[in-house]
Design a protein around this motif. Structure first.
Motif, PDB file in Angstrom:
ATOM      1  N   HIS A 160       0.834  -1.202   0.000  1.00 48.16           N
ATOM      2  CA  HIS A 160       0.000   0.000   0.000  1.00 48.16           C
ATOM      3  C   HIS A 160       0.870   1.254   0.000  1.00 48.16           C
ATOM      4  CE1 HIS A 160      -3.558   2.431   0.705  1.00 48.16           C
ATOM      5  NE2 HIS A 160      -2.862   3.094   1.604  1.00 48.16           N
ATOM      6  N   PRO A 161       0.626   2.223  -0.918  1.00 49.01           N
ATOM      7  CA  PRO A 161       1.429   3.452  -0.926  1.00 49.01           C
ATOM      8  C   PRO A 161       1.103   4.334   0.270  1.00 49.01           C
ATOM      9  CG  PRO A 161      -0.360   3.599  -2.526  1.00 49.01           C
ATOM     10  CD  PRO A 161      -0.395   2.198  -1.996  1.00 49.01           C
ATOM     11  N   ILE A 162       2.135   4.783   0.979  1.00 46.05           N
ATOM     12  CA  ILE A 162       1.925   5.650   2.142  1.00 46.05           C
ATOM     13  C   ILE A 162       2.475   7.056   1.933  1.00 46.05           C
ATOM     14  CG2 ILE A 162       1.878   3.700   3.742  1.00 46.05           C
ATOM     15  CD1 ILE A 162       4.754   4.436   4.550  1.00 46.05           C
ATOM     16  N   LEU A 163       3.281   7.256   0.889  1.00 44.75           N
ATOM     17  CA  LEU A 163       3.835   8.585   0.628  1.00 44.75           C
ATOM     18  C   LEU A 163       4.257   8.690  -0.825  1.00 44.75           C
ATOM     19  CD1 LEU A 163       4.991  11.382   1.542  1.00 44.75           C
ATOM     20  CD2 LEU A 163       7.139  10.197   2.054  1.00 44.75           C
ATOM     21  N   THR A 164       3.882   9.797  -1.463  1.00 46.89           N
ATOM     22  CA  THR A 164       4.400  10.154  -2.785  1.00 46.89           C
ATOM     23  C   THR A 164       5.063  11.509  -2.661  1.00 46.89           C
ATOM     24  OG1 THR A 164       2.661   8.933  -3.954  1.00 46.89           O
ATOM     25  CG2 THR A 164       3.828  10.623  -5.195  1.00 46.89           C
ATOM     26  N   LEU A 165       6.312  11.578  -3.071  1.00 46.23           N
ATOM     27  CA  LEU A 165       7.097  12.802  -2.916  1.00 46.23           C
ATOM     28  C   LEU A 165       7.758  13.122  -4.245  1.00 46.23           C
ATOM     29  CD1 LEU A 165       9.432  13.570   0.091  1.00 46.23           C
ATOM     30  CD2 LEU A 165      10.254  13.915  -2.233  1.00 46.23           C
ATOM     31  N   THR A 166       7.619  14.375  -4.703  1.00 48.04           N
ATOM     32  CA  THR A 166       8.244  14.804  -5.943  1.00 48.04           C
ATOM     33  C   THR A 166       9.187  15.970  -5.672  1.00 48.04           C
ATOM     34  OG1 THR A 166       6.434  16.330  -6.463  1.00 48.04           O
ATOM     35  CG2 THR A 166       6.262  14.091  -7.320  1.00 48.04           C
ATOM     36  N   ALA A 167      10.250  16.021  -6.457  1.00 45.92           N
ATOM     37  CA  ALA A 167      11.225  17.097  -6.287  1.00 45.92           C
ATOM     38  C   ALA A 167      10.639  18.453  -6.615  1.00 45.92           C
ATOM     39  CB  ALA A 167      12.453  16.819  -7.151  1.00 45.92           C
ATOM     40  N   GLY A 192      12.718   8.623 -12.510  1.00 47.62           N
ATOM     41  CA  GLY A 192      13.361   9.829 -13.032  1.00 47.62           C
ATOM     42  C   GLY A 192      14.096  10.622 -11.974  1.00 47.62           C
ATOM     43  N   ALA A 193      14.673   9.945 -10.992  1.00 48.14           N
ATOM     44  CA  ALA A 193      15.275  10.636  -9.845  1.00 48.14           C
ATOM     45  C   ALA A 193      16.727  11.041 -10.117  1.00 48.14           C
ATOM     46  CB  ALA A 193      15.214   9.744  -8.610  1.00 48.14           C
ATOM     47  N   HIS A 194      17.090  12.204  -9.584  1.00 52.53           N
ATOM     48  CA  HIS A 194      18.458  12.707  -9.667  1.00 52.53           C
ATOM     49  C   HIS A 194      18.856  13.218  -8.288  1.00 52.53           C
ATOM     50  CE1 HIS A 194      21.396  16.026 -11.267  1.00 52.53           C
ATOM     51  NE2 HIS A 194      22.028  15.042 -10.618  1.00 52.53           N
ATOM     52  N   GLY A 260      15.121  15.518   1.721  1.00 55.07           N
ATOM     53  CA  GLY A 260      14.806  16.855   2.202  1.00 55.07           C
ATOM     54  C   GLY A 260      15.001  17.879   1.107  1.00 55.07           C
ATOM     55  N   ASP A 261      14.895  19.142   1.455  1.00 59.35           N
ATOM     56  CA  ASP A 261      15.052  20.209   0.469  1.00 59.35           C
ATOM     57  C   ASP A 261      16.458  20.177  -0.119  1.00 59.35           C
ATOM     58  OD1 ASP A 261      12.477  20.977   1.078  1.00 59.35           O
ATOM     59  OD2 ASP A 261      13.114  22.400   2.622  1.00 59.35           O
ATOM     60  N   GLY A 262      16.553  20.101  -1.432  1.00 50.53           N
ATOM     61  CA  GLY A 262      17.845  20.090  -2.103  1.00 50.53           C
ATOM     62  C   GLY A 262      18.465  18.722  -2.227  1.00 50.53           C
ATOM     63  N   GLY A 263      17.832  17.692  -1.689  1.00 45.78           N
ATOM     64  CA  GLY A 263      18.395  16.345  -1.768  1.00 45.78           C
ATOM     65  C   GLY A 263      18.092  15.683  -3.098  1.00 45.78           C
ATOM     66  N   MET A 264      16.816  15.477  -3.375  1.00 45.51           N
ATOM     67  CA  MET A 264      16.404  14.934  -4.668  1.00 45.51           C
ATOM     68  C   MET A 264      16.142  16.109  -5.598  1.00 45.51           C
ATOM     69  SD  MET A 264      13.443  12.103  -5.614  1.00 45.51           S
ATOM     70  CE  MET A 264      12.048  13.098  -5.041  1.00 45.51           C
ATOM     71  N   LEU A 265      16.977  16.269  -6.587  1.00 52.47           N
ATOM     72  CA  LEU A 265      16.895  17.426  -7.477  1.00 52.47           C
ATOM     73  C   LEU A 265      15.786  17.284  -8.504  1.00 52.47           C
ATOM     74  CD1 LEU A 265      20.713  17.990  -8.111  1.00 52.47           C
ATOM     75  CD2 LEU A 265      19.258  18.935  -6.299  1.00 52.47           C
ATOM     76  N   ARG A 266      15.522  16.068  -8.943  1.00 54.40           N
ATOM     77  CA  ARG A 266      14.455  15.799  -9.906  1.00 54.40           C
ATOM     78  C   ARG A 266      13.840  14.449  -9.580  1.00 54.40           C
ATOM     79  NH1 ARG A 266      18.706  17.098 -13.204  1.00 54.40           N
ATOM     80  NH2 ARG A 266      18.722  19.179 -14.112  1.00 54.40           N
ATOM     81  N   GLY A 267      12.619  14.252 -10.093  1.00 50.57           N
ATOM     82  CA  GLY A 267      12.026  12.932 -10.019  1.00 50.57           C
ATOM     83  C   GLY A 267      10.960  12.767  -8.958  1.00 50.57           C
ATOM     84  N   GLU A 268      10.582  11.513  -8.768  1.00 53.99           N
ATOM     85  CA  GLU A 268       9.482  11.161  -7.869  1.00 53.99           C
ATOM     86  C   GLU A 268       9.838   9.925  -7.065  1.00 53.99           C
ATOM     87  OE1 GLU A 268       4.986  10.990  -8.954  1.00 53.99           O
ATOM     88  OE2 GLU A 268       5.728   8.932  -9.192  1.00 53.99           O
ATOM     89  N   MET A 269       9.371   9.888  -5.829  1.00 49.73           N
ATOM     90  CA  MET A 269       9.512   8.705  -4.988  1.00 49.73           C
ATOM     91  C   MET A 269       8.149   8.319  -4.435  1.00 49.73           C
ATOM     92  SD  MET A 269      11.420   8.078  -1.319  1.00 49.73           S
ATOM     93  CE  MET A 269      10.345   9.242  -0.468  1.00 49.73           C
ATOM     94  N   VAL A 270       7.854   7.016  -4.454  1.00 47.10           N
ATOM     95  CA  VAL A 270       6.670   6.475  -3.790  1.00 47.10           C
ATOM     96  C   VAL A 270       7.147   5.472  -2.755  1.00 47.10           C
ATOM     97  CG1 VAL A 270       4.478   5.251  -4.047  1.00 47.10           C
ATOM     98  CG2 VAL A 270       5.283   6.780  -5.871  1.00 47.10           C
ATOM     99  N   VAL A 271       6.621   5.589  -1.531  1.00 49.29           N
ATOM    100  CA  VAL A 271       6.949   4.650  -0.467  1.00 49.29           C
ATOM    101  C   VAL A 271       5.770   3.711  -0.265  1.00 49.29           C
ATOM    102  CG1 VAL A 271       7.683   4.367   1.936  1.00 49.29           C
ATOM    103  CG2 VAL A 271       8.354   6.424   0.664  1.00 49.29           C
TER     104      VAL A 271
END
Length: 291
Positions: A160-167, A192-194, A260-271
């Protein structure tokens, strides 16, 4: 999508006569990422053979499911074909208590399995195979002891997805891992993460200045088009993970990613939180249940 109307089965294309059948159908794929399985049987008498094909499709983002049963005679498929459909709605959204229990039951063992794999190559060496093999192994173990096995991965959905985070999200991403209660044993999917990762190096003596040392630092840029990893620790905005084919090409290694801020420069993460197989849409098997 929770309970779709009947699909256009496009029987005129004779997709059901192919081996393997051309399933899922285009009318199903447009609704989102999905996975499928199928089984077929036949009955033979003195004059002809009757074939029966049962297909199941599961939409991995919602866990809604549809089953299709097609029967026909081998001598005249188009003149004898009959089809039925059954639709199963998406299971209810799990409560916080349910997700907490899922973590208690599966999270620690998933993380330990991953940590014990560090330094090896699991299966074909691809990132997704690491969590696939972990869940299959654990499902077998839980089953032997009469416990509910974990739901196996469906494509790039791992529970089950609990978090979606985009840069590119508006506002700060700092603190979101804690707000979403991301824990050890959760699974992350990156698209597409950087990342720009700053690494500490041993202090070096300043040239021409005897006795003066400066702290060294290195930088590496990590780009991941599609990547799967297992969380083994949460440190503020950083996730410590075990991954395959990431920091170690074709093998299992450990890495840390800053969300955090400035960590993932681009892309998306789903947990994802791994949950029990009973939350997978009511039994994802190609079987027809007569009412």
């Amino acid at each position: 999508m929770s309970h779709p109307e009947d699909f256009d089965l496009a029987l005129s294309t004779r997709w059901f006569t192919k081996e393997p059948p051309a399933f899922p159908l285009p009318s199903m794929k447009v609704l989102g990422p999905c996975t499928s399985n199928w089984t077929w049987t036949w009955e033979q008498d003195f004059t002809d053979t009757t074939k029966t094909l049962i297909c199941a499709v599961l939409w991995t983002d919602t866990k809604a499911m549809t089953k299709v049963r097609v029967t026909w005679k081998r001598s005249d498929p188009m003149g004898t074909v009959k089809a039925e459909q059954k639709h199963y709605p998406a299971p209810p959204h799990p409560s916080e208590e349910t997700l907490d229990k899922a973590h208690q039951l599966y999270g620690g063992n998933i993380a330990v399995w991953a940590e014990e794999a560090v330094g090896t190559t699991v299966g074909d060496g691809e990132c997704w195979t690491l969590i696939q093999r972990a869940l299959i192994d654990l499902a077998n173990t839980y089953g032997r002891f009469g416990k509910e096995p974990p739901l196996l991965s469906q494509g790039r959905t791992h529970g089950h997805p609990i978090l979606t985070l985009t840069a590119s999200s508006v506002g700060s991403n700092s603190g979101l891992l804690q707000l979403a209660d991301v824990r050890r044993g959760d699974i992350i999917e990156l698209k597409g993460a950087h990342f720009q990762i700053i690494t500490e190096e041993a202090p070096k003596e300043v040239p021409g200045q005897w006795g003066k040392w400066q702290k060294g630092a290195g930088e590496k840029n990590v780009r991941l088009s599609h990547h799967t990893a297992i969380v083994v620790g949460v440190d503020g905005d950083k996730l410590r993970v075990v991954e395959q084919n990431g920091c170690v090409q074709g093998g299992v290694g450990e890495e840390s990613y800053d969300f955090g801020d400035g960590g993932m420069l681009r892309g998306e993460m789903v947990v994802f939180r791994v949950v029990g197989e009973s939350m997978g849409g009511g039994g994802f098997v190609a079987e027809w249940e007569d009412e």
